[in-house]
Design a protein around this motif. Sequence first.
Motif, PDB file in Angstrom:
ATOM      1  N   GLY A  47      -0.348   0.161  -8.141  1.00 52.28           N
ATOM      2  CA  GLY A  47      -0.051  -0.335  -6.795  1.00 52.28           C
ATOM      3  C   GLY A  47       1.248  -1.121  -6.755  1.00 52.28           C
ATOM      4  N   TYR A  48       1.645  -1.471  -5.554  1.00 54.06           N
ATOM      5  CA  TYR A  48       2.927  -2.154  -5.348  1.00 54.06           C
ATOM      6  C   TYR A  48       2.786  -3.672  -5.261  1.00 54.06           C
ATOM      7  CZ  TYR A  48       4.310   2.570  -3.901  1.00 54.06           C
ATOM      8  OH  TYR A  48       4.547   3.910  -3.855  1.00 54.06           O
ATOM      9  N   ASN A  49       1.584  -4.158  -5.055  1.00 54.88           N
ATOM     10  CA  ASN A  49       1.383  -5.578  -4.791  1.00 54.88           C
ATOM     11  C   ASN A  49       1.989  -6.517  -5.833  1.00 54.88           C
ATOM     12  OD1 ASN A  49       0.377  -7.555  -3.009  1.00 54.88           O
ATOM     13  ND2 ASN A  49      -1.326  -7.926  -4.393  1.00 54.88           N
ATOM     14  N   PRO A  50       1.927  -6.196  -7.132  1.00 53.27           N
ATOM     15  CA  PRO A  50       2.458  -7.171  -8.095  1.00 53.27           C
ATOM     16  C   PRO A  50       3.968  -7.093  -8.350  1.00 53.27           C
ATOM     17  CG  PRO A  50       1.393  -5.391  -9.272  1.00 53.27           C
ATOM     18  CD  PRO A  50       1.173  -5.137  -7.802  1.00 53.27           C
ATOM     19  N   ILE A  51       4.723  -6.288  -7.607  1.00 58.22           N
ATOM     20  CA  ILE A  51       6.152  -6.125  -7.887  1.00 58.22           C
ATOM     21  C   ILE A  51       6.949  -7.304  -7.336  1.00 58.22           C
ATOM     22  CG2 ILE A  51       8.218  -4.720  -7.548  1.00 58.22           C
ATOM     23  CD1 ILE A  51       6.391  -2.265  -7.317  1.00 58.22           C
ATOM     24  N   GLU A  52       7.417  -8.171  -8.235  1.00 60.54           N
ATOM     25  CA  GLU A  52       8.307  -9.266  -7.818  1.00 60.54           C
ATOM     26  C   GLU A  52       9.682  -8.711  -7.467  1.00 60.54           C
ATOM     27  OE1 GLU A  52      10.406 -13.345  -9.492  1.00 60.54           O
ATOM     28  OE2 GLU A  52       8.626 -12.582 -10.508  1.00 60.54           O
ATOM     29  N   TRP A  53      10.182  -7.824  -8.323  1.00 58.18           N
ATOM     30  CA  TRP A  53      11.433  -7.139  -8.024  1.00 58.18           C
ATOM     31  C   TRP A  53      11.467  -5.782  -8.705  1.00 58.18           C
ATOM     32  CZ3 TRP A  53      13.597  -6.279 -12.674  1.00 58.18           C
ATOM     33  CH2 TRP A  53      13.615  -7.285 -13.649  1.00 58.18           C
TER      34      TRP A  53
END
Length: 106
Positions: free
Chosen positions: A53-59
């Motif tokens: 998933g995309y939720n944990p992407i800080e950058w």
Amino acid sequence: MGYHPLMNDTKWDEIRTAMIEFPEQVLWRTKDIETGYISHWDGDWYYHFRTGGYNPIEWLEIKFENAKIKEELVNILRKIHVPGELSENRIRIYGYVKPGIFIDYI
């Protein structure tokens, strides 16, 4: 967590789709906001980019090889309208920022 979200799943999917359709292979890596882990450089936008998933992407960083590719990538990302910054050979797109930090949009 102490961070402000800047992106959502729709924007991450727009980036992913655009990079799948991009004629040159560009490498990417991400930083996980929960663990601080920075992934290895990867070229698979179809499966690997959305794994977990995309939720944990800080950058997200996108690496490019030359000015022509950089210009094409910037044009794509401007259309998507994402928060980020450019460096000499990378583009960083922010999913989250700390309070008080200003990030311009590409």
